[in-house]
Scaffold this active site. Structure first.
Site, PDB file in Angstrom:
ATOM      1  N   HIS A  28      51.876  18.163  77.744  1.00 15.50           N
ATOM      2  CA  HIS A  28      51.573  16.926  78.833  1.00 15.50           C
ATOM      3  C   HIS A  28      51.530  15.690  78.051  1.00 15.50           C
ATOM      4  CE1 HIS A  28      49.738  15.153  82.499  1.00 15.50           C
ATOM      5  NE2 HIS A  28      49.861  14.268  81.862  1.00 15.50           N
ATOM      6  N   HIS A  30      52.857  11.455  77.823  1.00 18.28           N
ATOM      7  CA  HIS A  30      53.516  10.190  78.326  1.00 18.28           C
ATOM      8  C   HIS A  30      54.318   9.734  77.044  1.00 18.28           C
ATOM      9  CE1 HIS A  30      51.593  10.264  82.055  1.00 18.28           C
ATOM     10  NE2 HIS A  30      50.386  10.859  81.416  1.00 18.28           N
ATOM     11  N   ASN A  56      56.367   9.458  85.040  1.00 21.46           N
ATOM     12  CA  ASN A  56      55.861   8.405  85.871  1.00 21.46           C
ATOM     13  C   ASN A  56      56.224   7.073  85.193  1.00 21.46           C
ATOM     14  OD1 ASN A  56      54.114   8.812  83.544  1.00 21.46           O
ATOM     15  ND2 ASN A  56      52.415   7.934  84.574  1.00 21.46           N
ATOM     16  N   LYS A 114      56.069  17.257  88.879  1.00 19.25           N
ATOM     17  CA  LYS A 114      54.574  16.981  88.661  1.00 19.25           C
ATOM     18  C   LYS A 114      54.387  16.415  90.134  1.00 19.25           C
ATOM     19  CE  LYS A 114      50.811  15.195  86.857  1.00 19.25           C
ATOM     20  NZ  LYS A 114      50.791  14.412  85.518  1.00 19.25           N
ATOM     21  N   HIS A 151      48.387  16.373  89.001  1.00 16.97           N
ATOM     22  CA  HIS A 151      47.188  15.407  88.682  1.00 16.97           C
ATOM     23  C   HIS A 151      46.123  15.706  89.937  1.00 16.97           C
ATOM     24  CE1 HIS A 151      45.512  11.506  87.344  1.00 16.97           C
ATOM     25  NE2 HIS A 151      44.778  11.684  88.407  1.00 16.97           N
ATOM     26  N   HIS A 189      45.197  18.150  82.602  1.00 18.10           N
ATOM     27  CA  HIS A 189      44.022  17.320  81.989  1.00 18.10           C
ATOM     28  C   HIS A 189      42.526  17.553  82.771  1.00 18.10           C
ATOM     29  CE1 HIS A 189      45.378  14.844  85.063  1.00 18.10           C
ATOM     30  NE2 HIS A 189      46.459  14.418  84.343  1.00 18.10           N
ATOM     31  N   ASP A 262      48.083  14.568  77.175  1.00 17.08           N
ATOM     32  CA  ASP A 262      47.929  13.365  78.100  1.00 17.08           C
ATOM     33  C   ASP A 262      48.011  12.118  77.130  1.00 17.08           C
ATOM     34  OD1 ASP A 262      48.230  11.969  80.370  1.00 17.08           O
ATOM     35  OD2 ASP A 262      46.046  12.370  81.123  1.00 17.08           O
TER      36      ASP A 262
HETATM   37  O1  DOR Z   1      44.859   8.003  81.896  1.00 17.63           O
HETATM   38  C1  DOR Z   1      45.954   8.253  82.417  1.00 17.63           C
HETATM   39  N1  DOR Z   1      46.968   7.785  82.139  1.00 17.63           N
HETATM   40  N2  DOR Z   1      46.092   9.278  83.297  1.00 17.63           N
HETATM   41  C2  DOR Z   1      47.187   9.649  84.064  1.00 17.63           C
HETATM   42  O2  DOR Z   1      46.999  10.293  84.822  1.00 17.63           O
HETATM   43  C3  DOR Z   1      48.104   8.753  83.733  1.00 17.63           C
HETATM   44  C4  DOR Z   1      48.253   8.241  82.339  1.00 17.63           C
HETATM   45  C5  DOR Z   1      49.358   6.776  82.191  1.00 17.63           C
HETATM   46  O3  DOR Z   1      50.801   7.295  82.581  1.00 17.63           O
HETATM   47  O4  DOR Z   1      49.084   5.794  81.755  1.00 17.63           O
HETATM   48 ZN    ZN Z   2      49.276  12.580  82.191  1.00 17.54          ZN
END
Ligand code: DOR
Ligand code: ZN
Length: 363
Positions: A28, A30, A56, A114, A151, A189, A262
């Site tokens: 997981h 980003h 996202n 997701k 989530h 998470h 995450d």
């Molecule tokens: O802390 C987070 N940041 N939780 C999430 O679910 C998304 C992520 C983000 O994309 O910044």
């Molecule tokens: Zn995430």
């Protein structure tokens, strides 16, 4: 690959001050887009062979064509010679077409879907407003064995932010699993003892990822002598006993709990603002952070299974064959990372970590 194949030896070996592990994956992460992408992708690809990449973006990744284009941008952002496989995900909306998901999955473009409840977190405005609206999608995912990554937070403003995960389990996830008992679900998470127990009690089709930061911080970290925006993420860190439950789950040896950082970078400016963004950028020293926690729990010998075996086993992917090393060598984490105009504060900024990742594969 069968379950039997995935318990191959050798296990991690801790020879004095060196820890040798099968190369891990991040289930997981980003990686963002644009200028942030080259920083984030490189730091993840240094440590991990594969990563489940969150969709996202703005706009979100909702089609196989968009996922393929994003995958190409990720690979183009890496330095030549980095051996890294981004595993792409589809962002579910109320209108998402199950045929698009199935064809992207069968073509090997999408690894998973997701589910962001609408407005639960960063760039989730186009997420699902009511799981009742995606019944056909969930049915299709169950039929084709495509994992649903969740989530797990309800969003109603009247529900206390510290209760949102536990209430999600009760009001959304349990009914979904009753209606679709064969659905493969990763509760992402996790931050609560409630989630640990929920996942333990569910069937083998339900697993969870645990971040490096939720194993180290509790909710006090956000208020330590003042407001600490770099300790703010979603779901927010909870009370200390929840952190302890996560630690025990991570080192338990249960294949239901595996590594997912995450890691979620935002610029220093966007974090240190009157309305700071949620997200902790743990990619730069992710393995060092996990190693420190496992060592504190007296379970360094369990790190390899958590980081490198249980994830691929759940996703039915082969284990990586190359190995990485961590050395017991103190390192000071920089206060800020800079690339061009971009400034990002990493997790553990200004702290000393006991382990250091060696940046090259070896046999
Ligand atoms: O802390 C987070 N940041 N939780 C999430 O679910 C998304 C992520 C983000 O994309 O910044
Ligand atoms: Zn995430």
């Amino acid at each position: 690959m069968t379950d039997q194949d995935t318990t191959l030896r050798p296990r991690a070996e801790a020879a004095g001050d060196t820890l040798s592990l099968r190369r891990p994956d991040d289930w997981h992460v980003h990686l963002r887009d644009g200028p942030m992408l080259s920083l984030a992708a490189d730091l993840t690809a240094r440590q991990f062979a594969r990563a489940i990449v969150m969709p996202n973006l703005v706009p979100p990744v909702t089609t196989a064509a968009a996922a393929e284009a994003y995958r190409e941008r990720i690979l183009a952002a890496l330095p030549p010679g980095r051996d890294f496989t981004p595993l792409m995900t589809a962002y579910l909306t109320d209108q998402i077409d199950p045929d698009e998901l199935e064809s992207g999955f069968q073509a090997g473009v999408f690894t998973a879907c997701k589910l962001y409840p609408a407005n639960a977190t960063t760039n989730s405005a186009a997420g699902v407003t009511d799981v009742g609206k995606i019944g056909k999608v969930l049915e299709r995912l169950q039929n084709i064995g495509m994992p649903l990554l969740v989530h797990g937070e309800v969003v109603s403003p009247e529900i206390d932010i510290f209760d949102r995960e536990a209430i999600f389990l009760e009001t959304i996830l349990a009914p979904v699993l009753r209606d679709f008992p064969g659905l493969k679900v990763v509760l992402e998470h996790i931050t609560t003892e409630d989630s640990v127990r929920f996942v333990e009690a569910a069937g083998p089709n339900v697993a969870a990822t645990i971040t490096a930061h939720h194993l180290r911080i509790d909710r006090n970290a956000m208020f330590d002598g003042g407001l600490r925006p770099h300790a703010y993420c979603l779901p927010v860190a909870k009370r200390r006993h929840h952190r302890q439950a996560l630690r025990e789950a991570a080192v338990s040896g249960s294949p239901k709990f595996f590594l997912g950082t995450d890691s979620a970078p935002h610029s220093k400016h966007d974090k240190e603002s009157a309305c700071g963004c949620a997200g902790i950028f743990s990619a730069p020293t992710a393995l060092e952070s996990y190693a420190q926690t496992f060592e504190e729990e007296g379970s360094l010998d369990r790190l390899e299974a958590f980081a490198s075996e249980f994830g691929p086993r759940f996703y039915r992917l082969p284990l990586n064959t190359s190995r990485i090393r961590l050395h017991r060598k103190s390192q000071r984490v920089p206060d800020v990372l800079e690339q061009g105009d971009l400034r990002v504060v990493p997790f553990h900024a200004g702290e000393d970590l006991a382990w250091q990742f060696q940046d090259e594969g070896f046999d």
